[in-house]
Design an enzyme around this catalytic site. Structure first.
Site, PDB file in Angstrom:
ATOM      1  CG  MET A   1      -2.063   0.967   1.133  1.00  0.00           C
ATOM      2  SD  MET A   1      -3.177   0.663  -0.238  1.00  0.00           S
ATOM      3  CE  MET A   1      -4.125  -0.717   0.402  1.00  0.00           C
ATOM      4  CB  CYS A   2       1.584   3.833  -1.990  1.00  0.00           C
ATOM      5  SG  CYS A   2       2.453   2.431  -2.724  1.00  0.00           S
ATOM      6  NE  ARG A   3      -1.998   5.944   2.380  1.00  0.00           N
ATOM      7  CZ  ARG A   3      -3.255   5.603   2.625  1.00  0.00           C
ATOM      8  NH1 ARG A   3      -3.995   6.335   3.428  1.00  0.00           N
ATOM      9  NH2 ARG A   3      -3.777   4.533   2.072  1.00  0.00           N
TER      10      ARG A   3
ATOM     11  CG  ASN B   1      -3.173   3.832  -2.062  1.00  0.00           C
ATOM     12  OD1 ASN B   1      -2.580   2.962  -1.431  1.00  0.00           O
ATOM     13  ND2 ASN B   1      -4.165   4.526  -1.535  1.00  0.00           N
TER      14      ASN B   1
ATOM     15  CB  VAL C   1       5.411   8.037   0.384  1.00  0.00           C
ATOM     16  CG1 VAL C   1       6.031   9.420   0.416  1.00  0.00           C
ATOM     17  CG2 VAL C   1       4.017   8.070   0.996  1.00  0.00           C
TER      18      VAL C   1
END
Length: 269
Positions: free
Chosen positions: A1-3, A121, A94
């Site tokens: 997962m990311c932001r 994401n 990120v």
């Protein structure tokens, strides 16, 4: 997962978007509040922006990128760089890497093709077998990938593979919103648990999807900011995007949302 986040509006510094807001993307790299998969986003980061003074179609008018395979908080050059660069259109991310993906800089979003920047994401389970499963799917709307397509992947990751599926549609002349809807439907049919939150921009609009994780947006005078989760600036101005939704935002700060099921139907016409 990311932001991740995407911005359109009056030119602003990358630092103002990414580094300085309370609970902005920089802080979300180590202390996300709404992230349900993974604890930190320490597997790299990237910034993409459209340099000022270029017009659509002009040589060199495509977006620029700065990507690293280190946690964003460890890059000592970033604060000075981010203060010096201003743009009317930005996409930043990120990364929390999916298991089994590469750790190289090329695996960090944003990905790029022509004037488009892209971020994902989410995660695709068993992503290395996705091309075979898509080719075997009875009702897949996507053409099969050939070996040359797979060898062209920028990185060994589920996001790079998803981006390949999307930009093939874009190069065929498919509208960006339909391209995202088509890929989500095809992938979800063979990977029902995939999380497919996408951000796509050409510097003039933002197309985003919420499919498996959170998505929010905030509008201002002639601006729009779309992000995985809100920062703490003007908290009452943030609006949550419903699950299974496609979002389209323009430079004027106008936002439209459509259920993905309706987007699937439009993509089939």
């Amino acid at each position: 997962m990311c932001r991740h986040l995407a911005y359109l509006g009056p030119p602003v510094s990358l630092a103002r978007l990414v580094l300085t807001p309370a609970h902005g993307l920089h802080e979300q790299s180590w202390a996300p509040r709404l992230q349900t998969h993974g604890v930190v986003n320490a597997d790299g980061f990237g910034l993409g922006w459209y340099p000022a003074g270029t017009e659509v179609g002009e040589a060199g008018a495509g977006p620029a990128r700065y990507r690293r395979a280190v946690p964003i908080w460890t890059d000592q050059n970033l604060p000075e760089l981010a203060k010096a660069i201003r743009s009317h259109a930005v996409l930043a991310a990120v990364r929390s890497a999916t298991a089994g993906t590469g750790q190289e800089e090329t695996a960090a979003a944003p990905f790029r093709d022509g004037r488009f920047l892209f971020s994902h994401n989410g995660a695709v389970p068993d992503w290395t077998h996705l091309p075979t499963d898509l080719a075997s799917a009875r009702d897949s709307a996507l053409d099969p990938l050939d070996p040359a397509d797979l060898l062209s992947l920028e990185a060994r990751s589920d996001t790079a593979l998803i981006w390949l599926l999307i930009y093939r549609e874009l190069r065929r002349g498919i509208a960006p919103d339909r391209a995202l809807a088509t890929v989500i439907r095809a992938v979800a049919e063979v990977r029902p648990t995939a999380r497919l939150n996408f951000l796509l921009t050409d510097g003039e609009s933002i197309i985003a999807t919420r499919y498996g994780d959170t998505l929010w947006y905030r509008t201002g005078p002639g601006s729009v900011l779309v992000a995985s989760e809100p920062d703490d600036e003007a908290p009452d101005s943030w609006r949550e995007v419903p699950e299974d939704t496609l979002l389209l935002a323009t430079e004027a700060g106008v936002v439209h949302t459509t259920p993905l099921r309706a987007s699937y139907a439009a993509a089939e016409k």
